[in-house]
Write a protein that holds these residues in place. Structure first.
Motif, PDB file in Angstrom:
ATOM      1  N   ILE A   1       0.837  -1.204   0.000  1.00  0.00           N
ATOM      2  CA  ILE A   1       0.000   0.000   0.000  1.00  0.00           C
ATOM      3  C   ILE A   1       0.869   1.250   0.000  1.00  0.00           C
ATOM      4  CG2 ILE A   1      -1.593   1.360   1.414  1.00  0.00           C
ATOM      5  CD1 ILE A   1      -2.934  -1.311   2.176  1.00  0.00           C
ATOM      6  N   PHE A   2       1.884   1.282   0.870  1.00  0.00           N
ATOM      7  CA  PHE A   2       2.732   2.469   0.930  1.00  0.00           C
ATOM      8  C   PHE A   2       3.615   2.602  -0.305  1.00  0.00           C
ATOM      9  CE2 PHE A   2       1.566   2.517   5.417  1.00  0.00           C
ATOM     10  CZ  PHE A   2       1.292   3.869   5.564  1.00  0.00           C
ATOM     11  N   ALA A   3       3.988   1.486  -0.928  1.00  0.00           N
ATOM     12  CA  ALA A   3       4.728   1.556  -2.195  1.00  0.00           C
ATOM     13  C   ALA A   3       3.857   2.200  -3.266  1.00  0.00           C
ATOM     14  CB  ALA A   3       5.180   0.173  -2.623  1.00  0.00           C
ATOM     15  N   CYS A   4       2.587   1.826  -3.305  1.00  0.00           N
ATOM     16  CA  CYS A   4       1.665   2.436  -4.274  1.00  0.00           C
ATOM     17  C   CYS A   4       1.466   3.922  -3.996  1.00  0.00           C
ATOM     18  CB  CYS A   4       0.321   1.711  -4.244  1.00  0.00           C
ATOM     19  SG  CYS A   4       0.394   0.039  -4.870  1.00  0.00           S
TER      20      CYS A   4
ATOM     21  N   LEU B   1       4.540   5.704  -5.207  1.00  0.00           N
ATOM     22  CA  LEU B   1       4.552   5.785  -6.674  1.00  0.00           C
ATOM     23  C   LEU B   1       3.589   6.860  -7.170  1.00  0.00           C
ATOM     24  CD1 LEU B   1       4.767   2.033  -7.691  1.00  0.00           C
ATOM     25  CD2 LEU B   1       6.498   3.804  -8.045  1.00  0.00           C
ATOM     26  N   LYS B   2       2.446   6.965  -6.511  1.00  0.00           N
ATOM     27  CA  LYS B   2       1.482   8.002  -6.883  1.00  0.00           C
ATOM     28  C   LYS B   2       2.072   9.398  -6.633  1.00  0.00           C
ATOM     29  CE  LYS B   2      -3.162   9.632  -5.828  1.00  0.00           C
ATOM     30  NZ  LYS B   2      -4.327   9.470  -4.942  1.00  0.00           N
TER      31      LYS B   2
ATOM     32  N   LEU C   1       6.450  14.141 -10.882  1.00  0.00           N
ATOM     33  CA  LEU C   1       6.998  14.149 -12.238  1.00  0.00           C
ATOM     34  C   LEU C   1       6.066  14.868 -13.204  1.00  0.00           C
ATOM     35  CD1 LEU C   1       8.538  10.577 -12.476  1.00  0.00           C
ATOM     36  CD2 LEU C   1       9.735  12.750 -12.187  1.00  0.00           C
ATOM     37  N   GLN C   2       4.761  14.716 -13.004  1.00  0.00           N
ATOM     38  CA  GLN C   2       3.804  15.415 -13.865  1.00  0.00           C
ATOM     39  C   GLN C   2       3.942  16.919 -13.686  1.00  0.00           C
ATOM     40  OE1 GLN C   2       1.685  14.196 -16.227  1.00  0.00           O
ATOM     41  NE2 GLN C   2       1.298  16.317 -16.706  1.00  0.00           N
TER      42      GLN C   2
END
Length: 105
Positions: free
Chosen positions: A65-68, A71-72, A78-79
């Motif tokens: 969950i924390f990896a996701c 990444l978000k 980056l956006q």
């Protein structure tokens, strides 16, 4: 013979900082910033209850969950960085076009 931990001097400094008024006022904001993120994660990503039994399975689930979440955050960062880069390139293109130079991507 009494021995102290090798970092005890630094721990003493941190303990003494907690008595300074400016540090106290900053620490009060912690509940609005850091702890709020954990509360949001708990609410939005289903961390109120576990779906699995056993510490290894729960640790694996929370790690995913924390990896996701990370990444978000990275994708959003980056956006935003890409948007800034595109604005810069567009400005650069327009300014060069005025000088009769064409800048192509």
């Amino acid at each position: 013979m009494v021995t102290r931990h090798i970092w005890q001097e630094y721990l003493d400094v941190v303990d003494n900082l907690s008595f300074i008024d400016t540090i106290k006022s900053i620490y009060k904001l912690r509940s609005q910033t850091i702890e709020r993120r954990f509360a949001d994660t708990k609410e939005q990503h289903g961390l109120k209850w576990t779906k699995h039994k056993g510490i290894q399975k729960v640790a694996m689930e929370t790690t995913l969950i924390f990896a996701c979440i990370n990444l978000k955050k990275l994708a959003n960062y980056l956006q935003d960085s890409l948007d800034i880069l595109l604005i810069f390139l567009e400005f650069h293109y327009i300014s060069k076009k005025k000088d009769k130079l064409i800048f192509e991507l």
